[in-house]
Design a protein around this motif. Sequence first.
Motif, PDB file in Angstrom:
ATOM      1  N   HIS A 373     -44.231 -51.978  56.102  1.00 36.38           N
ATOM      2  CA  HIS A 373     -44.932 -51.304  57.188  1.00 36.38           C
ATOM      3  C   HIS A 373     -43.963 -50.432  58.000  1.00 36.38           C
ATOM      4  O   HIS A 373     -42.761 -50.717  58.058  1.00 36.38           O
ATOM      5  CB  HIS A 373     -45.591 -52.323  58.122  1.00 36.38           C
ATOM      6  CG  HIS A 373     -46.555 -53.230  57.418  1.00 36.38           C
ATOM      7  ND1 HIS A 373     -47.767 -52.792  56.939  1.00 36.38           N
ATOM      8  CD2 HIS A 373     -46.470 -54.543  57.089  1.00 36.38           C
ATOM      9  CE1 HIS A 373     -48.404 -53.801  56.368  1.00 36.38           C
ATOM     10  NE2 HIS A 373     -47.635 -54.863  56.429  1.00 36.38           N
ATOM     11  N   TYR A 503     -58.436 -43.847  58.271  1.00 37.25           N
ATOM     12  CA  TYR A 503     -57.293 -43.026  57.888  1.00 37.25           C
ATOM     13  C   TYR A 503     -56.875 -42.184  59.082  1.00 37.25           C
ATOM     14  O   TYR A 503     -57.695 -41.688  59.847  1.00 37.25           O
ATOM     15  CB  TYR A 503     -57.644 -42.132  56.681  1.00 37.25           C
ATOM     16  CG  TYR A 503     -59.082 -41.667  56.653  1.00 37.25           C
ATOM     17  CD1 TYR A 503     -59.488 -40.513  57.306  1.00 37.25           C
ATOM     18  CD2 TYR A 503     -60.042 -42.423  55.995  1.00 37.25           C
ATOM     19  CE1 TYR A 503     -60.812 -40.105  57.294  1.00 37.25           C
ATOM     20  CE2 TYR A 503     -61.370 -42.021  55.971  1.00 37.25           C
ATOM     21  CZ  TYR A 503     -61.748 -40.865  56.623  1.00 37.25           C
ATOM     22  OH  TYR A 503     -63.058 -40.478  56.626  1.00 37.25           O
ATOM     23  N   THR A 518     -46.935 -38.916  57.787  1.00 36.17           N
ATOM     24  CA  THR A 518     -47.551 -39.817  56.799  1.00 36.17           C
ATOM     25  C   THR A 518     -49.010 -40.080  57.144  1.00 36.17           C
ATOM     26  O   THR A 518     -49.360 -40.269  58.311  1.00 36.17           O
ATOM     27  CB  THR A 518     -46.778 -41.151  56.741  1.00 36.17           C
ATOM     28  OG1 THR A 518     -45.420 -40.892  56.384  1.00 36.17           O
ATOM     29  CG2 THR A 518     -47.402 -42.103  55.721  1.00 36.17           C
ATOM     30  N   ARG A 520     -51.805 -42.761  56.863  1.00 35.42           N
ATOM     31  CA  ARG A 520     -51.993 -44.187  56.612  1.00 35.42           C
ATOM     32  C   ARG A 520     -53.477 -44.466  56.389  1.00 35.42           C
ATOM     33  O   ARG A 520     -54.325 -44.060  57.184  1.00 35.42           O
ATOM     34  CB  ARG A 520     -51.474 -45.032  57.775  1.00 35.42           C
ATOM     35  CG  ARG A 520     -51.682 -46.537  57.556  1.00 35.42           C
ATOM     36  CD  ARG A 520     -50.923 -47.368  58.555  1.00 35.42           C
ATOM     37  NE  ARG A 520     -51.383 -47.166  59.915  1.00 35.42           N
ATOM     38  CZ  ARG A 520     -50.845 -47.757  60.990  1.00 35.42           C
ATOM     39  NH1 ARG A 520     -49.810 -48.573  60.834  1.00 35.42           N
ATOM     40  NH2 ARG A 520     -51.302 -47.519  62.190  1.00 35.42           N
ATOM     41  N   VAL A 522     -56.279 -47.529  55.872  1.00 33.96           N
ATOM     42  CA  VAL A 522     -56.476 -48.955  56.120  1.00 33.96           C
ATOM     43  C   VAL A 522     -57.826 -49.362  55.531  1.00 33.96           C
ATOM     44  O   VAL A 522     -58.869 -48.871  55.956  1.00 33.96           O
ATOM     45  CB  VAL A 522     -56.422 -49.292  57.625  1.00 33.96           C
ATOM     46  CG1 VAL A 522     -56.591 -50.798  57.830  1.00 33.96           C
ATOM     47  CG2 VAL A 522     -55.111 -48.803  58.238  1.00 33.96           C
ATOM     48  N   HIS A 549     -52.914 -51.844  54.003  1.00 29.50           N
ATOM     49  CA  HIS A 549     -52.400 -50.563  54.476  1.00 29.50           C
ATOM     50  C   HIS A 549     -51.787 -49.794  53.304  1.00 29.50           C
ATOM     51  O   HIS A 549     -50.969 -50.342  52.559  1.00 29.50           O
ATOM     52  CB  HIS A 549     -51.344 -50.787  55.559  1.00 29.50           C
ATOM     53  CG  HIS A 549     -51.902 -51.366  56.817  1.00 29.50           C
ATOM     54  ND1 HIS A 549     -51.445 -51.031  58.082  1.00 29.50           N
ATOM     55  CD2 HIS A 549     -52.900 -52.254  57.035  1.00 29.50           C
ATOM     56  CE1 HIS A 549     -52.128 -51.680  59.004  1.00 29.50           C
ATOM     57  NE2 HIS A 549     -53.008 -52.452  58.374  1.00 29.50           N
ATOM     58  N   CYS A 550     -52.145 -48.543  53.173  1.00 30.15           N
ATOM     59  CA  CYS A 550     -51.650 -47.687  52.093  1.00 30.15           C
ATOM     60  C   CYS A 550     -51.146 -46.376  52.688  1.00 30.15           C
ATOM     61  O   CYS A 550     -51.587 -45.963  53.776  1.00 30.15           O
ATOM     62  CB  CYS A 550     -52.744 -47.423  51.056  1.00 30.15           C
ATOM     63  SG  CYS A 550     -53.576 -48.922  50.484  1.00 30.15           S
ATOM     64  N   TYR A 551     -50.240 -45.709  51.957  1.00 29.82           N
ATOM     65  CA  TYR A 551     -49.559 -44.549  52.533  1.00 29.82           C
ATOM     66  C   TYR A 551     -49.487 -43.393  51.527  1.00 29.82           C
ATOM     67  O   TYR A 551     -49.198 -43.597  50.344  1.00 29.82           O
ATOM     68  CB  TYR A 551     -48.145 -44.936  52.970  1.00 29.82           C
ATOM     69  CG  TYR A 551     -48.117 -46.127  53.902  1.00 29.82           C
ATOM     70  CD1 TYR A 551     -48.290 -45.958  55.273  1.00 29.82           C
ATOM     71  CD2 TYR A 551     -47.958 -47.419  53.413  1.00 29.82           C
ATOM     72  CE1 TYR A 551     -48.289 -47.043  56.137  1.00 29.82           C
ATOM     73  CE2 TYR A 551     -47.957 -48.514  54.261  1.00 29.82           C
ATOM     74  CZ  TYR A 551     -48.129 -48.322  55.623  1.00 29.82           C
ATOM     75  OH  TYR A 551     -48.139 -49.402  56.461  1.00 29.82           O
ATOM     76  N   THR A 598     -48.604 -49.352  48.746  1.00 28.44           N
ATOM     77  CA  THR A 598     -48.706 -50.297  49.869  1.00 28.44           C
ATOM     78  C   THR A 598     -47.355 -50.621  50.482  1.00 28.44           C
ATOM     79  O   THR A 598     -47.282 -51.421  51.403  1.00 28.44           O
ATOM     80  CB  THR A 598     -49.367 -51.597  49.387  1.00 28.44           C
ATOM     81  OG1 THR A 598     -48.623 -52.115  48.269  1.00 28.44           O
ATOM     82  CG2 THR A 598     -50.803 -51.339  48.942  1.00 28.44           C
ATOM     83  N   PHE A 600     -44.208 -49.072  52.500  1.00 36.17           N
ATOM     84  CA  PHE A 600     -43.965 -47.869  53.297  1.00 36.17           C
ATOM     85  C   PHE A 600     -42.552 -47.313  53.137  1.00 36.17           C
ATOM     86  O   PHE A 600     -42.375 -46.130  52.835  1.00 36.17           O
ATOM     87  CB  PHE A 600     -44.217 -48.148  54.779  1.00 36.17           C
ATOM     88  CG  PHE A 600     -43.824 -47.010  55.684  1.00 36.17           C
ATOM     89  CD1 PHE A 600     -44.650 -45.898  55.811  1.00 36.17           C
ATOM     90  CD2 PHE A 600     -42.624 -47.025  56.387  1.00 36.17           C
ATOM     91  CE1 PHE A 600     -44.287 -44.835  56.619  1.00 36.17           C
ATOM     92  CE2 PHE A 600     -42.258 -45.972  57.197  1.00 36.17           C
ATOM     93  CZ  PHE A 600     -43.092 -44.873  57.315  1.00 36.17           C
TER      94      PHE A 600
END
Length: 634
Positions: A373, A503, A518, A520, A522, A549-551, A598, A600
Amino acid sequence: MARPGSGVLVSLGGGYSSQSMARVVVWEWLNEHGRWRPYSAAVCHHIENVLKGDARGTVILGQVDAQLAPYVIDLQSMHQFRQDTGTMRPVQRNFYDPSSAPGKGIVWEWENDCGSWTPYDMELCVSIQNAYEKQHPWLDLSSLGFSYLVDFDGMSQTNRQSQRKRRIRRRMDLAYPLIAGSIPKSQSWPVGTNSGTPCNCQQCLLVHSTRAASNAILALQQRRKLYGPEGRADQTAATAAVVRQSNTFAGTSLWSPTTTVARGHHNNISVGGGGGGKVEMNGGNFPRAPAIVTLPSNHALTINGQNNLNRPGTQRITVTASRGSVPPGVPALPVKNLTSGPVHPALAGMTGILMCAAGLPVCLTRAPKPILHPPTISKSDLKPVPGINSIRRKTKKKHLRKGKNPEDVVRRYTEKIKTAPDEDCTICMERLATASGYEGVLSYKGVKPELVGKLGKCGHMYHLLCLVAMYNNGNKDGSLQCPTCKAIYGEKTGTQPPGKMEYHVIPHCLPGYSDTKTIRIVYDIPAGIQTTEHPNPGKKYSARGFPRHCYIPDNEKGRKVLKLLIMAWDRRLIFTIGTSSTTGETDTVVWNEIHHKTEFGSNLTGHGYPDPNYLDNVMRELAAQGVGEDNLKD
């Protein structure tokens, strides 16, 4: 019927006295929450049988329980090893009174969120059974660290904090193995001297060497857990790490109890740098090379030479004080912590031994932890994604679901073929010139078994009745997918359960994208009940690890990927309900073949950055689900 007597506050003491001549054996493994979980009675019988034959052997758990097929137990190091992931967990051999629950084959279980039954820890099971036999109406488990009240009248347990109530049950099973004789104080079966002559082949020598290296790492980490960073008297003194290996494997120990100075010239493997020399292993000479273990400077660890299952070898390890002693150009070999990493430490040990045997220097270091994260972000720093109006989406329970007649769908995307080619229908595997294999199984007035159709875009041909059968076995959403080339006709939708997707842009950069902020994403999906479109309608499904959480980078291509992911979310294609590939849990929410990042700030798990090809790869995965760039609206 109400049970007489008063309730009881449970007292600790599930184990059995070491002075008794007969006792029940329960093998247990340590889970990620620090709790010892019992193996089933059948598995314990299997382990005991292997132990009688070879106290240093390996137990293949899949031989007695198919669900434990990936797991083996190394009796020498007392660890369970998962072969597909490399995860290691400690195991122990515990003892109980023959009149206790495991001796009678009594198992107490509680109902989990999936509707299946989970056994209590064995000490809890013993305490619950004792209270049940004494006809107490209830049992308080708070003294064992659990805020639960067990009600025998209602056969339920209640969480004192949340007041949530679960069902419990008592069932009969196979009794755990009963043995006679004295119990070691350590409650570990002592490993006897190996009376047989070991094999001198290079493969066996390598296996024994790898086991020894693995045991040294296991013992070192156990020592750190027991004594911590405060176990050193002089925190400024610099000491060298030395591990001396015995000249033979045929004794009671794989490691010599003696130590050597860091700069000594001896015929052993020395960790910490040193002079030249040879390593003798059953007559085989190997060139000596330095292998350096680096740990924080406030550690100086010593391991006792007790020879039993918990500590199979005699070794003494001290630790170098500074990484500055690592020569430049020496390759670093990361070793992951047993309690947190999925990699077997023997892999690092084996690699080190092979490199040392080849005359190459090796440096064992601690593997870095993944950065999952970003730093803490205030709500005011969260910004909308440029070019996208909303900041969240919610899935609908039904999407393009009803009113799609199978015959109409098949006819919409195919054209009839008057003369069928001399080839197989890849759905029913019958010749296209003959009737469909579904003749007599399915009956549609407008679709005769001998009719053949060609799909419009790809041109592949099938029996029309076979295409109808394939559609009926699918999602029935009005779309059709060619079973040969996977071309999609119409708009494909999935079975993703209800949830929400958010997002926004955060003011941090991903590795490899230092000039951009970035995005993010969710995802949040709660647990629920499966419907008719899911594998087990009416059964509960779990949702582990949410919110997830994805980036992605906040650049032009990243925003395009976000738009496609939003479209895939609306079509319920991001997640599905199935079996987790990491935990093996069934009836749970899992990813649906569209990979996400996932992690970061690193890429240790393979799900992070830098990864210059990720955006292109995920766009290809989305296109395979029917979500391509041609679907985007300006």
